[in-house]
Design an enzyme around this catalytic site. Structure first.
Site, mmCIF file in Angstrom:
data_model
loop_
_atom_site.group_PDB
_atom_site.id
_atom_site.type_symbol
_atom_site.label_atom_id
_atom_site.label_comp_id
_atom_site.label_asym_id
_atom_site.label_seq_id
_atom_site.Cartn_x
_atom_site.Cartn_y
_atom_site.Cartn_z
ATOM 1 N N GLU A 34 30.889 42.294 -2.898
ATOM 2 C CA GLU A 34 30.048 41.508 -3.812
ATOM 3 C C GLU A 34 30.834 41.199 -5.075
ATOM 4 O OE1 GLU A 34 27.817 39.351 -5.841
ATOM 5 O OE2 GLU A 34 27.043 39.906 -3.860
ATOM 6 N N ARG A 108 11.993 39.535 -6.758
ATOM 7 C CA ARG A 108 13.226 39.578 -5.969
ATOM 8 C C ARG A 108 14.113 40.744 -6.405
ATOM 9 N NH1 ARG A 108 16.157 35.889 -2.848
ATOM 10 N NH2 ARG A 108 14.500 34.359 -3.170
ATOM 11 N N TYR A 220 1.742 33.568 -7.949
ATOM 12 C CA TYR A 220 1.252 34.810 -7.331
ATOM 13 C C TYR A 220 1.709 35.999 -8.162
ATOM 14 C CZ TYR A 220 5.942 34.432 -5.202
ATOM 15 O OH TYR A 220 7.291 34.266 -4.988
ATOM 16 N N ASP A 299 21.313 32.120 4.121
ATOM 17 C CA ASP A 299 21.570 30.795 3.544
ATOM 18 C C ASP A 299 22.966 30.273 3.864
ATOM 19 O OD1 ASP A 299 19.062 30.607 2.494
ATOM 20 O OD2 ASP A 299 19.648 30.917 0.403
#
Length: 400
Positions: A34, A108, A220, A299
């Site tokens: 990462e 998230r 939400y 993705d």
């Protein structure tokens, strides 16, 4: 490092971290690269329908996620034309029991934090932050994966490389440089607000979908229902790559300052103090996902519009199928490895394509105006909440 059971994953997003856990469970050693020095929020809220939550629970994440997740009681479909709710699709515990897994909404960052904590506790996963994928070479012993951390360059042997590094994937660019993201002509705006800023009837545990001419709004609860996540989709020409740029609230409020949008929708937009925006890009359907010992996930393989609320879900499903494909048969030769990765892509391709098509179609339906919006609203009322919800069963009931 021995290459025989070591799989490298580029990208520590939701798909990459889930894949690392699923592969480790199948007996592989996993190294996750990462480039960010630390994992931070990218986006805000997300929805995890049962097809995704089922995978995460199966990987042992239930206790980490339950305190962070909100189980919405319903999806409220709101029409700007009608100025009110036209259908309420029941969710809650009953729907979760039927599906065998919960429908969750959460921040998230909370999901990524839970995944990272689970990864950190697993001795078979090496998460290398501040370390980015740079190159890969194929040879008789497998792969050599080249990484860079600051000014330090490192090479390791690996069995396989998985590109889970998002829509602007470096791994995909290495494999298939002709495949480039396409701007959709749509921009997503996101913001959050404290639930105490809205009247009680607008802060219940439900997902609100406001459909209007050339725009829609989704809201939400997240963070234990203490905050409300708001996402607005509008057409536009601004198309800078990336996940987050400052958004001008004057521009956004101007798009909703019209009699076509009722007061409750404008109230939610006005209650958000700070907006971020990102241009929505997609990848063409039918792209290649694998090449020998290298595969793409999430993705990086199939970035889609968010109008089916399945971007994270498809990456999580990818991770489960990838691990199953690699873990079920012997991987003793390069041909067997390539066949296992090709099988993963074959198992995923048609379902992902259907979800991509559904997302595009729903986006067009949300943005209808005039007599077409009236026809849409009448059709939704005629179907009724149970049949509307049943139309999602093919997504929610998925299992590996």
């Amino acid at each position: 490092m021995a290459a025989s059971r070591t799989i490298f994953i580029a990208g520590a997003g939701i798909g990459g971290l889930t894949a690392s856990l699923a592969l480790a469970e199948r007996g592989f050693r996993v190294v996750v690269l990462e480039k960010a020095e630390r994992l931070e929020e990218a986006g805000a809220g997300l929805q995890l329908s049962p097809n995704a939550s089922r995978v995460l629970i199966g990987l042992g994440l239930a206790e980490r996620l339950k305190p962070r997740a909100v189980t919405p009681e319903a999806i409220s479909i709101m029409s700007a034309r009608a100025g009110r709710e036209i259908a309420r699709l029941p969710l809650g515990e009953a729907a979760g029991s039927r599906a065998g897994a919960p429908y969750w909404v959460m921040h998230r960052a909370d999901l990524q934090g839970a995944l990272q904590a689970q990864v950190n506790d697993n001795p078979d996963i090496d998460l290398r932050l501040g370390c980015q994928f740079e190159d890969v070479a194929t040879h008789a012993k497998g792969l050599t994966v080249v990484q860079r951390s600051g000014n330090t360059r490192r090479q390791d042997l690996a069995l396989a490389l998985i590109g889970a590094d998002g829509i602007w994937s470096s791994v995909r660019n290495h494999l298939f440089p002709a495949v480039q993201p396409r701007f959709s002509g749509l921009i997503a705006w996101r913001g959050t607000l404290d639930a105490t800023q809205l009247p009680r009837e607008y802060t219940s545990r439900r997902i609100q979908l406001w459909m209007g001419p050339n725009a829609h709004l989704v809201a939400y609860p997240i963070s234990g229902a203490r905050q409300i996540n708001v996402v607005v989709i509008l057409p536009g020409t601004w198309n800078r790559p990336g996940w987050s740029a400052p958004g001008d609230e004057v521009e956004l409020r101007g798009a909703f300052a019209t009699s076509r949008w009722p007061g409750p929708a404008r109230m939610m937009i006005g209650a958000v103090d700070s907006w971020r925006k990102w241009a929505l890009f997609t990848l063409p359907a039918g792209c290649e996902w694998t090449d020998g010992a290298i595969a793409l996930l999430g993705d990086a393989a199939h970035a889609m519009l968010p109008f089916a609320a399945q971007g994270a879900g498809m990456a999580i499903e990818d991770a489960a199928v990838l691990a199953k494909s690699l873990g079920e048969g012997p991987i003793e030769t390069a041909a067997q490895l390539a066949a296992a990765l090709a099988r993963y892509a074959r198992l995923r391709r048609s379902r992902v394509a259907r979800v991509q098509h559904t997302a595009r179609s729903q986006g067009r339906i949300y943005h209808l105006g005039g007599p077409f919006a009236l026809a849409r609203d009448l059709a939704i009322r005629a179907l009724g909440p149970q049949r509307m919800l049943a139309r999602q069963n093919w997504i929610y009931d998925w299992r590996t």
